[in-house]
Design an enzyme around this catalytic site. Structure first.
Site, short mmCIF file in Angstrom:
data_model
loop_
_atom_site.label_atom_id
_atom_site.label_comp_id
_atom_site.label_asym_id
_atom_site.label_seq_id
_atom_site.Cartn_x
_atom_site.Cartn_y
_atom_site.Cartn_z
N LYS A 394 0.86 -1.18 0.00
CA LYS A 394 0.00 0.00 0.00
C LYS A 394 0.90 1.23 0.00
O LYS A 394 1.52 1.56 1.02
CB LYS A 394 -0.91 -0.01 1.23
CG LYS A 394 -1.88 1.15 1.26
CD LYS A 394 -2.81 1.04 2.44
CE LYS A 394 -3.90 2.08 2.40
NZ LYS A 394 -3.46 3.44 2.22
N TYR A 395 1.01 1.85 -1.14
CA TYR A 395 1.90 2.99 -1.31
C TYR A 395 1.27 4.24 -0.73
O TYR A 395 0.05 4.44 -0.83
CB TYR A 395 2.22 3.18 -2.80
CG TYR A 395 2.92 1.95 -3.35
CD1 TYR A 395 4.30 1.83 -3.25
CD2 TYR A 395 2.20 0.89 -3.88
CE1 TYR A 395 4.95 0.68 -3.68
CE2 TYR A 395 2.83 -0.27 -4.32
CZ TYR A 395 4.20 -0.36 -4.21
OH TYR A 395 4.83 -1.50 -4.62
#
Ligand code: AMP
EC number: 6.5.1.1
Length: 746
Positions: A394-395
């Site tokens: 999850k950037y």
């Protein structure tokens, strides 16, 4: 804790402050006047204005008798109770004054044709919409709110269908599809000045009333109600109001102000409230997109069954049709979020044809899939049962839906469908590198993150947020970015949203390629092994990500927001106990609440304790994690500990000055997503950085720590330690200097 209009008025007149309603409508002077025309005082001293008028009908009767009636109201559990409705100060109007005053789209006996008092003219009065908003604002149950709006919509569909588009936009306070970015942008003080000019009140009075009530819309309405008019401008109608609001958005300076003024002068009763709220950008009726779409769907079914069913019975009798219509409408809207396209289609074609009539296409943003939080890996497995899942890093950057149309034009949309194209000319310049083989059109879903070119690694979100938003010159870009792609929604003329994630991913890999530091596919792991997920989560954090996104691959894995596709689940680092420890902080100040929070504090200033210097150092403002009841309790308790000024041992920046300072008497447990360096807060100043303190990002209130006194609060050294032990900080010691952004959340 929403105060109703009735209670405000009661309070005001109790205090003897409310000017008595006008007894009769003064004679009309059919002469155009400009905004600079002086305000004329009537005999009793209340302000009387002249206004620019168009031809209109005259009414000279008593005009402000309150409408009193009993209304049915449904609470959140669906129980129906009687409610007294009081409408205030309706002014003079045309022939249908009676009907207009009694217009109540929430009535059980509502008939979309008979009750549409504007049916002869076929132009929807703005007052009918304002009355609808007023009733909705006073209604507690969501179902009843939606039903009321659907009644109004069904009338518009039958009587004045041309007004459906403007009515819908006005109900959600938009002037165009969100992605066109047309905003009103009228500042509150500017509006206050216009209200003063139109009503003869002074600015200090309007300001203090707004401060007291927390709503300039109500203040505007009160000011207009108590005012005598030398003549009454023509009644407003929905399509003109909408057209003029669009005009206001597009012009600036004096002509903008003149238009606002002229419109305001023409407002009657609650029109003033909602007109002003529209301009401020907060309608406060609690109708958001999903409720609006449901109301439209119900309105449509009511319209279709006008001859064979009473409006109040439609929801019962045609339940299945409503469910189907709502789903079709929501599905179509999530792929074509444009009422200018959707509404003519629902009026003209069978609802079953809607998706085909309003297809998705590059250049028009789709509603993005969102994620739900989970508390840990176990919960993920519970929620997804035995389905095949994939985990992706999850950037922590900015969501980007990137579109290429057949003409070769690229557009980039944010999570909220705002057009961000102008912000990323660098991405556009290098977009061809991404393509493999012949690609004529596409829509990809991705996250843009700030990128350290030298060290080839992701930088924190704060760095990205320092990037300019508008008129970005490619030569001057300082913060480089890399795009992490995680989905493909459209390719070469074909929509992929009904395909499963596995298929979409396969096509993504087939048509696109990675370019180091520019375009990357999200790091993913397809596994149903709980230990592997846990390990992957830890790796993601070491890789400067926020955690994981967990998605189903094959079952219920389409990208159809309105359908039964599974939500994505997020596993964030602050849900993992050893990364996101809570802090115990002292409440040192309070900010008065606005809107729903009027009457209590809406936010607070928190501090940690520095044992060495024996001082409290500000660490964050907090406005999240409270129930209404919490706010009430905190306000009552802290209200007893207000001190006239900040204690000499409080360390803070003057820009944080709260409305009230408190004695250091209470400790709260607070969680947050991150700790970051701050130019404003003073926590642990001098330990990590000589000039800057540390602040909390996304702080949320957990509970009161009655077991701790203020000097046992988290101390400055602990704060510094927590900051330094974050993986992201360890990896990016150098880039910390760029973390200058401050988060404010309420
Ligand atoms: P949140 O904003 O905390 O609700 O988390 C959802 C957001 O995470 C999305 O809107 C994206 O902007 C972002 N995101 C980052 N990486 C991914 C990914 N691999 N898949 C989906 N969303 C992602």
């Amino acid at each position: 804790m929403q105060k109703s209009i009735t209670s405000f008025f009661k309070k005001k007149s109790d205090a003897g402050d409310s000017p008595s309603p006008p007894k009769k409508v003064p004679k009309i002077e059919a002469k155009a006047e400009l905004p600079d025309e002086p305000i004329i005082k009537s005999e009793d001293g209340s302000p009387t204005i002249k206004a620019k008028v168009e031809p209109m009908s005259v009414d000279s009767g008593e005009n402000t008798s309150p409408l009193k009636g009993v209304k049915k109201e449904q609470d959140s559990e669906g129980k129906t109770t009687d409610r007294k409705v009081t409408s205030i100060g309706l002014n003079s109007t045309s022939a249908s004054k009676e009907d207009m005053e009694n217009y109540d789209p929430s009535a059980d006996s509502y008939n979309p044709l008979k009750n549409a008092y504007w049916k002869d003219k076929k132009v929807t009065p703005y007052l009918a919409l304002a009355r609808t908003f007023q009733v909705i604002e006073e209604t507690k149950g969501r179902l009843k709110m939606i039903d009321t709006l659907s009644n109004f919509f069904s009338s518009v569909m039958l009587v004045s269908p041309e007004d459906l588009v403007p009515s819908v936009y006005l109900s959600i306070n938009q002037l165009a599809p969100a992605y066109e970015g047309l905003e009103l942008g009228v500042a509150e003080t500017t509006l206050m000045k216009a209200i003063c000019k139109a009503t003869g009140r002074n600015l200090a009075h309007i300001k203090s009333q707004t401060h007291l009530i927390g709503d300039l819309g109500i203040v505007a309405e009160q000011s207009r109600v108590s005012q005598r008019m030398m003549f009454q401008p023509a009644p407003l109608n929905v399509r003109d109001v909408f057209r003029k609001l669009r005009e206001i958005a597009k012009i600036s300076g004096q002509s903008k102000m003149d238009l606002v003024y002229n419109m305001f002068v023409a407002c009657r009763s609650s029109e003033a409230r909602f007109f002003i709220r529209s301009l401020i950008g907060k309608l406060r009726i609690g109708i958001a997109e999903q409720s609006l779409l449901t109301a439209l769907a119900i309105g449509l079914v009511k319209k279709n069954h006008i001859d064979d069913c009473k409006a109040s019975k439609v929801q019962e009798v045609y339940k299945d049709e409503i469910v189907e219509t709502t789903l079709l409408l929501k599905t179509a809207y999530s792929q074509c979020p444009n009422y200018d396209v959707i509404i003519p289609a629902i009026l003209k074609y069978d609802i079953k044809e809607l998706q085909e009539r309003c297809p998705m296409h590059p250049g028009m943003p789709l509603r993005p899939m969102l994620a739900q939080p989970t508390k840990g890996v176990h919960e993920v497995f519970e929620r997804f049962g035995g389905m095949q899942i994939t985990c992706e890093w999850k950037y922590d950057g900015e969501r980007a839906q990137i579109h290429l149309n057949e003409k070769g034009e690229i557009s980039i949309f944010s999570r909220n469908s705002e057009n961000n194209t102008a912000k990323y000319p660098d991405l556009i310049a290098r977009s061809s590198g991404l393509l493999k083989g012949e690609v004529k059109s596409y829509i990809i879903d991705s996250e843009i993150v700030a990128w350290d070119v030298e060290r080839k690694q992701i930088l924190p979100f704060q760095v990205l947020s320092t990037r300019k938003r508008k008129n970005v010159d490619i030569e001057e870009i300082k913060v480089q970015v890399c795009v992490y792609i995680f989905d493909l929604l459209y390719i070469n003329g074909t929509a992929l949203v009904t395909k499963n994630l596995s298929e979409r991913r396969k096509l993504l890999l087939e048509h696109f390629q990675e370019v180091e530091g520019e375009w990357k596919f999200a790091t993913a792991l397809d596994t149903n092994d709980i230990d592997e997920v846990q390990q992957f989560l830890e790796e993601s954090i070491k890789g400067n990500c926020e955690g994981l996104m967990v998605k189903t691959l094959d079952e219920e894995a389409t990208y159809e927001i309105a359908k039964r596709s599974r939500n994505w689940l997020k596993l964030k680092k602050d849900y993992i106990s050893n990364v996101g420890d809570s802090l115990d902080l002292v409440v040192i100040g309070g900010y008065k609440g606005k809107g729903r929070r009027t009457g209590t504090y809406g936010g607070f200033l928190l501090a940690c304790y520095d044992t060495e210097n024996e001082e409290y150092q500000s660490i964050c403002k907090i406005g999240t994690g409270f129930t209404d009841e919490d706010l009430q309790t905190h306000s009552e308790f802290l209200g007893k500990h207000v001190t006239p000024s900040a204690k000499s041992y409080y360390r803070y920046d003057s820009s944080l000055e709260p409305d009230h300072w408190f004695e250091p008497v209470q400790v709260w447990e607070v969680k947050c997503a991150d700790l970051s360096l701050s130019p404003i807060h003073r926590a642990a100043i001098g330990i990590v950085d000589g000039e800057r303190g540390i602040s909390l990002r996304f702080p949320r209130f957990i509970r009161i720590r009655d077991d701790k006194n203020s000097e046992n609060a988290t101390d400055a050294n602990q704060v510094a330690h927590m900051y330094q032990s974050q993986d992201q900080v360890k990896n990016n010691q150098k880039s910390c200097t760029q973390m200058d952004m401050e988060d404010e959340f309420y």
